[in-house]
Design an enzyme around this catalytic site. Structure first.
Site, PDB file in Angstrom:
ATOM      1  N   HIS A 122       0.770  -1.451   0.090  1.00  0.00           N
ATOM      2  CA  HIS A 122       0.135  -0.051  -0.032  1.00  0.00           C
ATOM      3  C   HIS A 122       0.414   1.074  -0.064  1.00  0.00           C
ATOM      4  O   HIS A 122       1.286   1.895   1.175  1.00  0.00           O
ATOM      5  CB  HIS A 122      -0.827  -0.015   1.094  1.00  0.00           C
ATOM      6  CG  HIS A 122      -2.165   0.762   1.193  1.00  0.00           C
ATOM      7  ND1 HIS A 122      -2.883   0.897   0.876  1.00  0.00           N
ATOM      8  CD2 HIS A 122      -1.519   2.157   1.488  1.00  0.00           C
ATOM      9  CE1 HIS A 122      -4.061   1.722   0.732  1.00  0.00           C
ATOM     10  NE2 HIS A 122      -3.532   3.133   1.031  1.00  0.00           N
TER      11      HIS A 122
ATOM     12  N   HIS B   9       1.489   4.499  -2.337  1.00  0.00           N
ATOM     13  CA  HIS B   9       0.989   5.541  -3.391  1.00  0.00           C
ATOM     14  C   HIS B   9       1.846   6.058  -4.404  1.00  0.00           C
ATOM     15  O   HIS B   9       2.782   6.964  -3.516  1.00  0.00           O
ATOM     16  CB  HIS B   9      -0.015   7.024  -2.830  1.00  0.00           C
ATOM     17  CG  HIS B   9      -1.245   5.898  -2.505  1.00  0.00           C
ATOM     18  ND1 HIS B   9      -2.647   5.836  -3.391  1.00  0.00           N
ATOM     19  CD2 HIS B   9      -2.521   5.921  -1.035  1.00  0.00           C
ATOM     20  CE1 HIS B   9      -3.948   5.288  -3.234  1.00  0.00           C
ATOM     21  NE2 HIS B   9      -3.384   5.373  -1.347  1.00  0.00           N
TER      22      HIS B   9
ATOM     23  N   HIS C 175      -9.824   0.844  -1.534  1.00  0.00           N
ATOM     24  CA  HIS C 175     -10.055   1.018  -0.676  1.00  0.00           C
ATOM     25  C   HIS C 175     -11.156   1.568  -0.275  1.00  0.00           C
ATOM     26  O   HIS C 175     -12.379   0.859  -0.719  1.00  0.00           O
ATOM     27  CB  HIS C 175      -9.546   2.225  -1.116  1.00  0.00           C
ATOM     28  CG  HIS C 175      -8.114   2.961  -0.977  1.00  0.00           C
ATOM     29  ND1 HIS C 175      -7.673   2.302  -2.290  1.00  0.00           N
ATOM     30  CD2 HIS C 175      -7.088   3.829  -0.464  1.00  0.00           C
ATOM     31  CE1 HIS C 175      -6.589   2.836  -1.856  1.00  0.00           C
ATOM     32  NE2 HIS C 175      -6.297   3.809  -1.038  1.00  0.00           N
TER      33      HIS C 175
ATOM     34  N   GLU D 255     -11.937   3.168   5.769  1.00  0.00           N
ATOM     35  CA  GLU D 255     -10.983   3.725   6.693  1.00  0.00           C
ATOM     36  C   GLU D 255     -11.665   4.767   7.434  1.00  0.00           C
ATOM     37  O   GLU D 255     -11.984   5.416   7.844  1.00  0.00           O
ATOM     38  CB  GLU D 255      -9.722   4.391   5.406  1.00  0.00           C
ATOM     39  CG  GLU D 255      -9.242   5.516   6.062  1.00  0.00           C
ATOM     40  CD  GLU D 255      -8.310   6.175   5.223  1.00  0.00           C
ATOM     41  OE1 GLU D 255      -6.787   6.798   4.930  1.00  0.00           O
ATOM     42  OE2 GLU D 255      -8.352   6.171   3.837  1.00  0.00           O
TER      43      GLU D 255
ATOM     44  N   ASP E  39       1.726   4.112   2.591  1.00  0.00           N
ATOM     45  CA  ASP E  39       0.308   5.055   2.534  1.00  0.00           C
ATOM     46  C   ASP E  39       1.036   6.287   1.604  1.00  0.00           C
ATOM     47  O   ASP E  39       1.514   5.555  -0.011  1.00  0.00           O
ATOM     48  CB  ASP E  39      -0.317   5.770   3.771  1.00  0.00           C
ATOM     49  CG  ASP E  39      -1.929   5.795   2.593  1.00  0.00           C
ATOM     50  OD1 ASP E  39      -2.519   5.517   1.370  1.00  0.00           O
ATOM     51  OD2 ASP E  39      -2.752   5.988   3.407  1.00  0.00           O
ATOM     52  N   ASP E  40       1.013   7.304   2.242  1.00  0.00           N
ATOM     53  CA  ASP E  40       1.501   8.609   1.625  1.00  0.00           C
ATOM     54  C   ASP E  40       2.746   9.099   2.294  1.00  0.00           C
ATOM     55  O   ASP E  40       2.941   9.800   3.506  1.00  0.00           O
ATOM     56  CB  ASP E  40       0.450   9.336   1.081  1.00  0.00           C
ATOM     57  CG  ASP E  40      -0.222   8.742   0.193  1.00  0.00           C
ATOM     58  OD1 ASP E  40       0.091   8.877  -1.087  1.00  0.00           O
ATOM     59  OD2 ASP E  40      -1.438   8.707   0.592  1.00  0.00           O
TER      60      ASP E  40
END
Length: 356
Positions: free
Chosen positions: A24, A26, A208, A211, A289-290
């Site tokens: 995961h 991005h 996704h 969340e 994630d980011d």
């Protein structure tokens, strides 16, 4: 690099040496802050203080305004990527960061429509991205593949176009199809045809869910999109029946603890229901994630599990195994990484430090 460290008088194994898969991450969010600053200066992009101040921005995306601010920062960062050389740099550096954190396999997620205007169109954009992934993999030794992700905020017909494109490039390194952006907007079932196209083309369904919305979002991913993995999925912890369903089906949840806290899904790291999912038998793949916006990469997520949830080294090793099993890595890569996990466990911290 030392293989163990001291904590509270006892030695611990170094989590950066634990082989793992990263499922995961991005595309724009994988960028190094220093790279974003250099590219912004090169192209004359004005960065807000939240991106240029040297610290991760303070975000609260649990309401519409907060999510809009998060997306705006992400879009500004993306605007710094304007050439094939920028894409190549981003992917190579993301691979280098993953290798440093012990990752042996990375599946990076991207919506190529976001880059198409500056890269000559949708197909050229995806080909540039795939070429960059192939080059970075050869240069760093990291196994890398791509998940093409549709945007919930756009029309489902756009998602179908992306699904067909993703299938077309399955032999070039696309292994999955995702669905990102605000899960409170757009019903999962609106995208069912796109996911059917992807699945029939042999791609993993990895939307996704769970969340910003509750357990029903995860359930919709399973029932409407036939997800093989779920991005995030942490809110499933609120529904014991759903936890059993995930465990029985072996659906991996790509849990991103630092992201969950940064976006306000949970107030503090100890609130993230890692232990609940783990004890229920739900497969987990920790992800960053980011990192550009949240400030931490892959190994830090395992540190969080250790520090805030009391995961022992054998349990952390099992988290790594689950990430590897949940990946689309070839059988020989999985076997090698799983063997590395066992070696990591066999190297007792009681024996002192050793050099990598």
């Amino acid at each position: 690099m030392e293989s163990v460290r001291a904590r509270g008088g006892a030695a611990e194994r170094n989590l950066r040496l634990l082989p793992k898969a990263h499922l995961h991450l991005h595309f724009t969010g994988s960028m190094r802050p220093s790279t974003m600053l250099e590219l912004a200066d090169k192209y004359g992009v004005h960065l807000p203080e939240a991106l240029s101040g040297g610290e991760p921005p303070r975000l609260r995306a649990t309401d519409e305004r907060g999510w809009f601010r998060f997306q705006r920062l992400y879009d500004i960062a993306r605007s710094c990527l304007r050439s094939p050389e920028d894409i190549q740099r981003l992917v190579r550096e993301a691979a280098e960061e993953d290798v440093r954190d012990g990752s042996g396999w990375l599946e990076i997620q991207v919506d190529p429509t976001s880059y198409a205007p500056r890269l000559g169109g949708l197909i050229p954009a995806l080909e540039i991205i795939l070429d960059a992934v192939d080059s970075a993999s050869r240069e760093t030794g990291l196994g890398m593949r791509v998940l093409v992700a549709a945007n919930r905020m756009k029309h489902p017909l756009d998602a179908r176009t992306l699904a067909r494109l993703a299938v077309r490039y399955a032999d070039r390194g696309v292994v999955g199809f995702g669905l990102s952006n605000d899960e409170r907007r757009g019903l999962a079932r609106d995208f069912d045809r796109a996911f059917q196209i992807a699945r029939e083309g042999g791609l993993l369904a990895a939307p996704h869910g769970g969340e910003l919305s509750g357990p029903s979002s995860v359930r919709d991913c399973l029932d409407d999109l036939h997800a093989g993995r779920v991005g995030h999925g942490v809110r499933a912890a609120e529904d014991p029946r759903l936890l059993r369903k995930l465990a029985e089906r072996g659906v991996t949840c790509e849990v991103c603890p630092a992201s969950n806290v940064a976006l306000g899904v949970y107030e503090k790291p100890s609130d993230v229901p890692l232990r609940t999912l783990f004890d229920a038998g739900v497969p987990i793949a920790l992800g960053a994630d980011d990192p550009l916006l949240f400030g931490s990469r892959l190994a830090a997520q395992y540190e969080l599990a250790r520090e805030h949830h009391g995961f022992t080294d054998p349990e952390l090793a099992e988290l790594a195994r689950q990430s590897i099993r949940g990946s689309r890595a070839p059988a020989d890569v999985r076997a090698r990484l799983l063997g590395g996990v066992e070696e990591w466990l066999e190297n007792s911290p009681a024996g002192g430090t050793s050099q990598r």
